[in-house]
Design an enzyme around this catalytic site. Structure first.
Site, short mmCIF file in Angstrom:
data_model
loop_
_atom_site.label_atom_id
_atom_site.label_comp_id
_atom_site.label_asym_id
_atom_site.label_seq_id
_atom_site.Cartn_x
_atom_site.Cartn_y
_atom_site.Cartn_z
N GLU A 128 0.79 -1.24 0.00
CA GLU A 128 0.00 0.00 0.00
C GLU A 128 0.82 1.29 0.00
OE1 GLU A 128 0.25 -2.19 2.65
OE2 GLU A 128 0.27 -1.13 4.56
N GLU A 152 -5.73 -2.64 -0.42
CA GLU A 152 -4.62 -1.68 -0.49
C GLU A 152 -5.15 -0.26 -0.53
OE1 GLU A 152 -1.99 -3.10 0.25
OE2 GLU A 152 -2.62 -5.13 -0.27
N1 B3K Z 1 1.25 -4.34 4.10
C1 B3K Z 1 1.58 -5.30 3.08
C2 B3K Z 1 2.30 -6.49 3.59
C3 B3K Z 1 3.75 -6.30 3.79
C4 B3K Z 1 4.42 -7.62 4.09
C5 B3K Z 1 5.84 -7.47 4.46
N2 B3K Z 1 6.54 -8.74 4.54
C6 B3K Z 1 0.39 -5.73 2.30
C7 B3K Z 1 -0.92 -5.59 2.96
O1 B3K Z 1 -1.20 -6.15 3.99
O2 B3K Z 1 -1.72 -4.86 2.44
ZN ZN Z 2 -2.79 -4.93 4.51
#
Ligand code: B3K
Ligand code: ZN
Length: 856
Positions: free
Chosen positions: A265, A299
Site C-alpha cells: 500500500e 490496499e
Molecule cells: N502491508 C503489506 C504487507 C507487507 C508484508 C511485508 N513482509 C500488504 C498488505 O497487507 O496490504
Molecule cells: Zn494490509
C-alpha cells in the site's frame, strides 16, 4: 545456528531523533545504484546519545553533516547500523550509499526483476536502500528524484505528486516526486520500467478529480480493466461507508511478476503482484476476479487505515492489518453474496488460523516478542485481527462503530499510534467499557466454548450455560476469560417467534435463563461466526438437520452441515468401514432441491477440508484423514449420483456471463463435477468439460478433478493445457499447482522433474508457491507419505530458498512446523527434516525464529 535476539513490545522507547524531511536522489543502475539521501534531523529532547541508523546489504560512500564530510572518527559502522556521535540539536545529514539491485533476490529493498526496478520496504526494507531510522514512528516528508535510461525506463515513479521532469546527458532522464503527507519509510516506493498504462479518473464527493493510473506489462492493457473498475468501486465505497476520501491528486498501481506477497500500500504508488491485478475472461477464474477486487480494495483502504494513521511500532501491525482486512471483507460482502463471502473468510480462520494458534508460532494479534518482523504477517495478525475488529462491530453496532472510526481519525490523523489508541476511540465514542475485550489483543490461542442446557417444561424456562475453556498454547501463556459476543437463536417448533440476540460471555462459566419458552428449543449459536472460537455442544444428527433448514442465520445453516460432515469424518478416521446413514445424503438432497442461490448451495455441499479437520482432531494419521474424507465424499456421490448429474447438466450452458448468478451456477456445477468425478463415467465427463470450457473456472475445475482422481485423461489434458497457455505466467502457475496436486504415488518424482521445466524458476515467488507450496500445503496424502519423501522434497527446496529468498522459505516451512497435529510417527519424520535445516550454513533469521520455536 547463528544467534539472533528477539525484540520485545515492553521495551518500546520513543526515538532519540526525528527526521522531518527526506530528499532522495536515486541513480538507477543494475549493480551500482547510487542513493543520495539528504535528511533534516532534529534531536528529541536534551541528550548526548548517538544517532543509530539502520542499514544492511549496501556500501556506505560518504556521510556529511551540514554539508561537511565527516570521517570514521565521528561514526561507527556495523553489519546493520551506522552510529553517529557528537551531534548538534538540528542538522542536515547527507548519506550516500551504493546498492546492487540485480543481486537482491530476497526482493526486499530495491530490486530488479524482469526489467523492472521496484522496491518493497515493509516491514524493514528501507534500510537496504539507505541508512535511516527504519521504524514506523519516524515520519517524514519525502521528495524523490529518480534518474535512469530513458529508453529502457520511460516510466519513473515514486510516492506523491510529480513535480519535475527532464532530460540529461547520455540518454538519461529524471523525474522528481513530492509526497506532502509525512509517512514512515516503510511506505516509500520507487518503480522504473516500461509499461502499458491504463488511465482513468475518479471524482471524489467533495469534487476533486483524482488521476488513476494502472501500469502493466506491455500487451496486457485489457487485463487491467477489472482492477481499474474495482479501484473505483473501492473509492466510492469508502466514501459512502466511512466518509473517507482519497487525498492526493494521483493514485498509481503497478503490477509486477516478482513479488513476495499480494500487494503493498505505498502512499500513492501501490505495487501489486500481477496475480492480483491481471484478469480476463479466458484466463482468470471467478475466484481470481473476486480476489483482484478484494486486494485492490484492501490496499486502497490502507490509505486511511495504515497510511494516514499508521503504527507506532511493528507489534501494533494488526492496528492497520486487522482493521483493513475487516474493511475489505465488508466491501466484498457488499459487492457479492454476504453469506458466501463470510463463509470464505471463516474457512480460512478455521483451517489456517486455528492451526497457527495450535502450532509453535502461536501469538496474540499484538505479538509481544518478534525476532524477524516479516514472520508476523500472519493469519493471526490479519484474519484473527479482523475477527477482533468484527467483534467490536458486533458489540457496538454499526452506528457506534462508525462513530468510533470517526473519532479515531479526528484524534490520530497524521500520527503513528497503538492498538490501545484504537480501542480507546471505539470505547469513548460508544461509551462502552472495552477493558475486558482488550484482552483479545494480548491473548494467544483459540478459545473453546463448552455449552450445555436445560429445559423445564413445567415453568417454560430454558437455561443455557457457557463455559470458556483455553487449551495450552506453545507460548505457555496464562489465559484469562475474554469478552466473547455470542449471537444466538432459540429454535422452537411451536408457533411463537424464536428468541434471539447477543450474549456477552465474560466469565469462566455463565448461565442465561430464558422465560416463556413454550417447547424445548434447539440453540443456534455463533450466528455469522460472531467470535473466532470453537464451539462444543452435543448436537445430534437430527438437531443438525433442523439447523440446516430452520436456523434464520444462513451462516448457521451452512455451519450445521459442516458439523454433520465433520462428525462422520471423525468417526471414519477410526473406522473406515463405518456404515454411513442415508440421512446425510437426504439432507444434501434437500439442499440441492431448495430455492437458495447456487453459490450458497455449492458451499453447503463442500466437505470440510483436510486442514479444517486436522485442526479439530488430536494427533491424527494424515493418511487416515484423507481416506475418511474420501469415503464420505464417495458415499454422498453414490447416493446422489442422479441428482448431481441432473444439476450438473442443467447448469452446463454455452454462454459465458460473469454476474453473480452465473458465478454461482458455475460454482455449483463444479461441485457436482467434483462428486461425479469419483464415479464411473468420470473420465468422459471431465474430458468433455475440459474440451468445451469457454472460461478458466471450468477449464481449471476439469484438470483439477482429473489430478485429484488420477483420471485416465490426466496427462493428456495437462499437456493440452500447457500448450494452450505456455508463456502466460499466471495461468502457468495454475498448471504447476495442478501438477503438485496429482494424487499419484509418483508425484514427488513429477514435481522434482518440473523444477527443471523451462518455465519454472525458484527465484519467482509465485512459481515457488505454485509448485512447492501447493504440494506441501494441499497434497496432504503425498506430502505426508510415510516414506518421508514429501518432507524430504520440501527440505531440499527450503535449503535453496533460505539463501535465495528467506521470506518465501519462511512461508513454505509452515506445513512442517505444524507437526503437532499429527501422530507420533509423522511428528518424528517432520522433526527430522527440521533438525536437518538447523544444520544449514547461514540460516536466515526468518527460518531460525521458526525452527527455534518448533524444536524448543
Ligand atoms: N502491508 C503489506 C504487507 C507487507 C508484508 C511485508 N513482509 C500488504 C498488505 O497487507 O496490504
Ligand atoms: Zn494490509
Amino acid at each position: 545456528m547463528t544467534e539472533f535476539s528477539p525484540r520485545y513490545l515492553k521495551d518500546y522507547q520513543v526515538p532519540d531523533y526525528k527526521i522531518s524531511t527526506v530528499d532522495l536522489t536515486i541513480e538507477l543502475d543494475d549493480n551500482k545504484t547510487i542513493v543520495t539521501n539528504v535528511m533534516n534531523v532534529i534531536k528529541s529532547g536534551e541528550h548526548q546519545r548517538a544517532l543509530v541508523l539502520d542499514g544492511e546489504h549496501m556500501q556506505l560512500k560518504s556521510v556529511l553533516i551540514n554539508q561537511t564530510q565527516i570521517d570514521s572518527s565521528q561514526y561507527q559502522l556495523s553489519d546493520s547500523t551506522l552510529s553517529i556521535t557528537n551531534l548538534p540539536e538540528q542538522f542536515t545529514l547527507t548519506i550516500t550509499t551504493e546498492i546492487n539491485p540485480v543481486a537482491n533476490t530476497a526482493l526486499e529493498g530495491l530490486y530488479k526483476s524482469a526489467d523492472v526496478y521496484c522496491t518493497q520496504c515493509e516491514a524493514e526494507g528501507f534500510r537496504r536502500i539507505t541508512y535511516f531510522l527504519d521504524r514506523p514512528d519516524v515520519m517524514a516528508v519525502y521528495t524523490t528524484k529518480i534518474i535512469a535510461d530513458k529508453t529502457s525506463f520511460p516510466f519513473l515513479l515514486a510516492n506523491g505528486n510529480k513535480v519535475e521532469q527532464g532530460n540529461l546527458a547520455n540518454n538519461l532522464h529524471y523525474v522528481t516526486w513530492h509526497d506532502p503527507f509525512p509517512k514512515p519509510c516503510y511506505l516509500f516506493a520507487l518503480v522504473a520500467g516500461n509499461f502499458d498504462l491504463l488511465s482513468d479518473t475518479f471524482t471524489t464527493t467533495s469534487g476533486r478529480e483524482v488521476k488513476l493510473e494502472l501500469f502493466v506489462d506491455k500487451g496486457n492493457l485489457s487485463r487491467g480493466e477489472h482492477a481499474m473498475v474495482s479501484l473505483k468501486k473501492s473509492m466510492l465505497w469508502d466514501e459512502q461507508q466511512f466518509n473517507l476520501e482519497y487525498d492526493l491528486d494521483i493514485y498509481m498501481i503497478v503490477a509486477v511478476d516478482f513479488f513476495n506477497m499480494g500487494a503493498m500500500e505505498n502512499k500513492g504508488l501501490n505495487v501489486f503482484n500481477s496475480k492480483f491485478v491481471l484478469a480476463d475472461d479466458l484466463s482468470a477464474t471467478d475466484d481470481d476476479f473476486f480476489n483482484v477486487e478484494a486486494v485492490i480494495a484492501h490496499e486502497y483502504f490502507h490509505n486511511w487505515t495504515g497510511n494516514r494513521v499508521t503504527c507506532r511500532d511493528w507489534f501494533q501491525l494488526s492496528l492497520k492489518e486487522g482493521l483493513t482486512v475487516f474493511r475489505d471483507q465488508q466491501f466484498s460482502a457488499d459487492m457479492h453474496s454476504s453469506t458466501v463471502t463470510r463463509i470464505k473468510n471463516v474457512k480460512i480462520v478455521r483451517a489456517q488460523q486455528f492451526a497457527e494458534d495450535a502450532g509453535p508460532m502461536a501469538h496474540p494479534i499484538r505479538p509481544e516478542k518478534v525476532m524477524e518482523m516479516n514472520n508476523f504477517y500472519t493469519l493471526t495478525v490479519y484474519e484473527k485481527g479482523s475477527e477482533v475488529i468484527r467483534m467490536m462491530h458486533t458489540i457496538l453496532g454499526d452506528d457506534a462503530f462508525k462513530a468510533g472510526i470517526e473519532l479515531y481519525f479526528d484524534r490520530h490523523d497524521g500520527q503513528a499510534v497503538t492498538c490501545d489508541d484504537f480501542v480507546a476511540a471505539m470505547s469513548d465514542a460508544s461509551k462502552t467499557d472495552l477493558s475486558q475485550f482488550k484482552l483479545w489483543y494480548s491473548q494467544s490461542g483459540t478459545p473453546e466454548l463448552i455449552v450445555s442446557d436445560d429445559y423445564n417444561s413445567a415453568t417454560n424456562t430454558y437455561q443455557l450455560t457457557i463455559e470458556q475453556s483455553y487449551p495450552q498454547t506453545h507460548d505457555k501463556q496464562e489465559k484469562q476469560n475474554l469478552h466473547i459476543p455470542i449471537n444466538f437463536e432459540l429454535i422452537t417448533n411451536d408457533n411463537e417467534p424464536n428468541q434471539g440476540g447477543l450474549l456477552h460471555s465474560k466469565e469462566k462459566t455463565q448461565t442465561w435463563t430464558f422465560d416463556n419458552v413454550c417447547s424445548k428449543p434447539l440453540p443456534a449459536l455463533l450466528g455469522n461466526f460472531s467470535a473466532p472460537v470453537k464451539l462444543n455442544y452435543h448436537y445430534n444428527d437430527q438437531d443438525l438437520n433442523t439447523l440446516m433448514v430452520d436456523a434464520s442465520d444462513e451462516f448457521n445453516r451452512w455451519d450445521a452441515g459442516q458439523k454433520l460432515f465433520a462428525g462422520y469424518i471423525k468417526q471414519l478416521v477410526n473406522n473406515p468401514e463405518l456404515d454411513l446413514p442415508l440421512q446425510i445424503a437426504s439432507a444434501l438432497e434437500q439442499v440441492l432441491a431448495c430455492n437458495a442461490d447456487n453459490a450458497f448451495k455449492a458451499e453447503q455441499l463442500i466437505l470440510p477440508s483436510f486442514d479444517e479437520m486436522a485442526a479439530a482432531i488430536v494427533e491424527v494419521n494424515p493418511g487416515s484423514l484423507v481416506r475418511a474424507i474420501t469415503v464420505l465424499k464417495g458415499f454422498i456421490a453414490e447416493q446422489l449420483q442422479v441428482q448431481f448429474l441432473q444439476t450438473y447438466q442443467s447448469l452446463c450452458t454455452s454462454e459465458f456471463a460473469k454476474d453473480g448468478q452465473a458465478i454461482g451456477n458455475r460454482a455449483l456445477k463444479n461441485v457436482c463435477l467434483d462428486y461425479l468425478s469419483l464415479l464411473d463415467g468420470a473420465n468422459a465427463l471431465v474430458l468433455n468439460q475440459f474440451t468445451d470450457a469457454n472460461n478458466m473456472t471450468d477449464q481449471l475445475a476439469a484438470i483439477k478433478v482429473a489430478a485429484l482422481n488420477d483420471l485416465a485423461c490426466f496427462e493428456d489434458v495437462m499437456t493440452e493445457f500447457a500448450t494452450q497457455w505456455q508463456g502466460n505466467t499466471l495461468v502457468m502457475d495454475k498448471w504447476f499447482t495442478i501438477n503438485a496436486l496429482h494424487n499419484n504415488e509418483n508425484v514427488v518424482q513429477r514435481i522434482t522433474g518440473l523444477l527443471e521445466h523451462p518455465e519454472f524458476s525458484i527465484d519467482n515467488p509465485n512459481r515457488a508457491r505454485a509448485l512447492i507450496g501447493a504440494f506441501a500445503f494441499y497434497n496432504s496424502e503425498y506430502f505426508h507419505n510415510k516414506d518421508a519423501s514429501g518432507y524430504e522434497f520440501l527440505f531440499e527446496q527450503l535449503a535453496k530458498l533460505n539463501t535465495i529468498n528467506p521470506q518465501v522459505a519462511s512461508r513454505l516451512i509452515t506445513p512442517l512446523i505444524q507437526f503437532k497435529s499429527f501422530d507420533n510417527n509423522h511428528q518424528q519424520l517432520m522433526k527430522g527434516q527440521l533438525q536437518k535445516l538447523t544444520k544449514l550454513e547461514s540460516l536466515s533469521r526468518d527460518l531460525i525464529e521458526k525452527l527455534d520455536a518448533a524444536l524448543k
